[in-house]
Design a protein around this motif. Structure first.
Motif: not given
Length: 763
Positions: A401, A428, A431-435, A438, A461, A464-465
């Protein structure tokens, strides 16, 4: 027996071992073998130790307690813990010594859980007691495993057996275990009941407070230690200096430094490097450099500490100079040094130096390192070499990330919003989740190109987080994104539902209203912000002043000005520029001039705003004098300045001066005139009756003339009754905008004039 043993010893270890292996009978005595094991322990050769183990096992000596215990010790010392365990398992009689040797051996070689399990088995045998060394090893194992529950149980066992009062080593290890777990209160509790406290245990406790960022308490323990007559050692000094760095106690750093000089320790590498680090963290770079220069020897740690200190304090040029000197003295940069060097390149925007460091990274084979690669991407992105940033990222064997975010941020910061969003999708897909960083960059990219659909997706998104509940800043960026996309109702909706608001989120909303013509709503929100006791930031005042430039809000602007003055912010450049712009647009030139005079620093925007004000009010001479003062103060004009100057010439009919400024714009300052400059010149020529020159300038324009220029020519043709040229101008206007009704009116008047002239001629 003595003669035999002496002759065996004279053979040397390798020959003696070979002799043992070759001699079938008679077998040596246990005493001889014990003597041989002791010789092996002195030389610590693993191959001999393993051969001896095999020999003893084959010949049945392994099970003898005295020989077995010594063999266990030998195997542990040469690193063969598994073989030591085999010997232990085969012993006929396992005494306390066997258990203790093996427990400490497992822990020493990192087999922490095995050592703790062995201790639990030993505890079940009533006749056996772990030694102080075993307890110390077990506590170290608990510290490394962060298993404070088991550590507490061992602590209780130590107390029950009364070992703490008589064994300072166990007490010191207990203090260290609790500190490593972050339990400073428990560490203090053990420390306070210790009957004797060495410099080691004092320093262990002090280091714990330093690691937790509690510098003041650490220094209090240092003073208490001195009062009790304990002399600090080098490690205590290191901890004391770090404690000073934690709290910025520069006066205490100087006192400790003087003490080190007095004891002749200033040039010692560990202490010197720590002094350099602490001085750098306190912003005392001259002191840091002075200590560094006096070091008897330097290493990579000392160089890296100094370089990082310069970078952290914003002295990037000095950092890069040190980076070069370090290499000339034969030191090869490590990963941390390289990262500091790249940060320095970012600080001064030096792409060339960054490329040099990159080449060195490639030569040393470090370009595949993820941290170094991510820093390179960041450097190239911030130095506007986005192709190189993309290339470095593509070559990384693995991306995370950090590396992706560095590239996305680079594209966003330099206005390439579409590429930023493309990279976000690719990240994405991997499969890398944003911080959070980002998301911030992506939302800014959405705002810059009006990508509202993508913005809505990212908003969902983030929701959701649960980041809106935990990260205040992300809410402000969302408000800003919706405002920049023109969705002010959505910006207001997000803002109104934020769990926490701050000056940044208020400013984002107010700025959005101003940007899209909602000046009244902006000022309403500004008043609401103050009613809710939020303190406006300078940027908030700038946005609010922009809102006041709309017609009818001059009084509100003056009220905000009074508030700015009461807070002592009038001298800030951005606020001062906004105030000048407000008064200029409201026609209050005296007020604009007054703000201008009060500014401590002025930039090209400040000067141009004042020149523009004079130009708009037909005060050409004041505008020209202001230009001369501006250049005399070393501030160079920009394109906007020349637009204002041409406007001033237009109001006063100074054709020759306007041509002089247009030529200076190109030849003197290296700018290319814009459509606005050409249009202003065409208008001026038309007003001066020089229609032929105006038409010629329109034909020479390096781009399509706009409606402003054609309107100016059309108006001049009406006055000059030039039907043919007027018709040509009209046709060009209609091509640009067929609903340009003023053009139809002008052309109608030209037709009327032509018809009247024709009628008079006929008459």
């Amino acid at each position: 027996m003595v003669e035999k043993r002496t002759s065996w010893l004279m053979l040397g270890l390798e020959q003696a071992m070979a002799s043992l292996e070759e001699q079938a009978r008679p077998l040596p005595s246990v005493e001889d073998l014990i003597f041989f094991v002791q010789n092996c322990r002195r030389e610590k050769k693993q191959d001999i130790a393993l051969r001896l183990h095999a020999y003893l096992h084959e010949n049945g000596f392994e099970t003898h307690p005295a020989l077995g215990n010594r063999l266990i010790s030998l195997l542990i010392e040469v690193g063969s813990v598994c073989h030591a365990q085999q010997v232990f398992d085969s012993l006929d009689l396992k005494d306390e010594r066997s258990w203790n040797i093996l427990i400490t051996g497992h822990v020493k070689h990192g087999r922490l859980q095995v050592g703790l399990s062995l201790y639990e088995k030993m505890e079940k045998i009533a006749s056996l007691n772990p030694s102080g060394y075993s307890y110390a090893a077990l506590l170290k194992a608990c510290a490394q495993l962060k298993d404070v529950e088991r550590g507490c149980a061992i602590h209780a066992e130590i107390v029950r057996k009364g070992l703490l009062a008589g064994d300072a080593f166990i007490g010191s290890t207990l203090v260290d275990m609790y500190i490593k777990h972050g339990s400073l209160a428990k560490a203090q509790e053990v420390f306070n009941i210790m009957p004797t406290r060495s410099v080691v245990v004092w320093t262990t406790l002090i280091a714990g407070f330093v690691e937790q960022g509690r510098g003041e308490e650490a220094l209090r323990y240092v003073e208490q230690m001195r009062r009790e007559g304990i002399t600090p050692d080098a490690v205590t000094f290191v901890c004391s200096l770090k404690a000073c760095g934690c709290i910025g106690a520069t006066d205490k750093v100087h006192i400790l430094h003087a003490e080190l000089v007095k004891q002749g320790l200033e040039g010692e590498l560990l202490l010197g490097s720590t002094l350099v680090d602490v001085y750098a963290k306190c912003g005392l770079l001259e002191d840091a450099q002075g200590v560094f220069n006096k070091l008897e020897h330097t290493d990579m740690v000392a160089w890296t500490t100094l370089i990082s200190g310069y970078v952290d304090a914003g002295f990037e040029e000095e950092a890069l100079s040190c980076f070069e000197r370090m290499q000339t003295q034969g030191f090869s940069p490590c990963q941390v040094t390289v990262l500091s060097g790249l940060r320095a390149c970012i600080g001064i925007g030096s792409l060339l130096k960054g490329q040099e460091i990159h080449a060195d990274i490639v030569r040393k084979g470090m370009e595949k390192d993820l941290f170094v690669g991510s820093a390179l991407v960041d450097m190239y992105g911030k130095c506007f070499s986005l192709t190189d940033a993309q290339s470095v990222l593509n070559k990384l064997p693995a991306r995370n990330v950090v590396s992706w975010t560095a590239l996305i941020s680079g594209y966003t910061e330099h206005g390439y919003g579409e590429q930023a969003l493309y990279c976000f999708d690719k990240m994405e897909d991997e499969g890398i989740s944003p911080c959070m960083i980002t998301f911030v960059s992506v939302l800014k990219a959405c705002g810059s190109i009006g990508a509202i659909e993508k913005g809505l997706e990212v908003h969902a998104e983030i929701g959701r987080k649960g980041l809106l509940e935990t990260e205040v800043f992300i809410g402000s960026i969302l408000v800003d994104m919706y405002a920049k996309c023109g969705l002010l109702f959505k910006a207001a909706e997000v803002f109104d539902h934020l769990p926490v608001r701050n000056a940044v989120s208020w400013t984002a909303l107010i700025g959005g209203y101003v940007e899209h013509g909602g000046s009244e709503e902006a000022l309403t929100r500004f008043e609401e912000m103050q009613r809710q006791h939020f303190v406006p930031a300078p940027a908030t005042y700038v946005c609010s002043l922009k809102a006041c430039t709309s017609e009818g809000f001059a009084i509100a602007g003056e009220e905000i000005h009074a508030e700015i003055t009461s807070k002592g912010l009038e001298g800030e450049l951005l606020i001062g520029n906004a105030l000048i712009d407000l008064y200029v647009k409201c026609g209050l030139l005296l007020e604009a001039q007054d703000v201008f005079e009060r500014l401590e620093a002025r930039d090209v925007v400040t000067w141009t705003s004042l020149i523009s004000g004079y130009a708009q009010r037909g005060k050409g001479e004041e505008a020209f004098r202001t230009l001369n003062k501006m250049i005399a103060e070393g501030v160079l004009p920009n394109l906007a300045t020349f637009s204002s100057l041409l406007n001033a010439c237009n109001h006063t009919g100074l054709v020759e001066r306007s041509q002089m400024y247009l030529e200076a714009l190109t030849n003197g300052y290296g700018f290319s005139p814009t459509l606005e400059h050409y249009s202003a010149m065409v208008d001026l020529l038309c007003r001066a009756g020089q229609v032929d020159k105006a038409a010629a300038m329109i034909n020479r324009m390096p781009f399509c003339p706009g409606t402003v220029a054609w309107h100016s020519l059309l108006g001049a043709c009406q006055k000059g009754h030039d039907f043919q040229r007027g018709r040509h101008a009209f046709e060009n206007v209609i091509q640009l905008d067929e609903r340009d009704f003023p053009a139809y009116t002008l052309m109608s008047n030209i037709h009327g004039n032509a018809a009247s002239e024709q009628a008079i001629g006929v008459g």
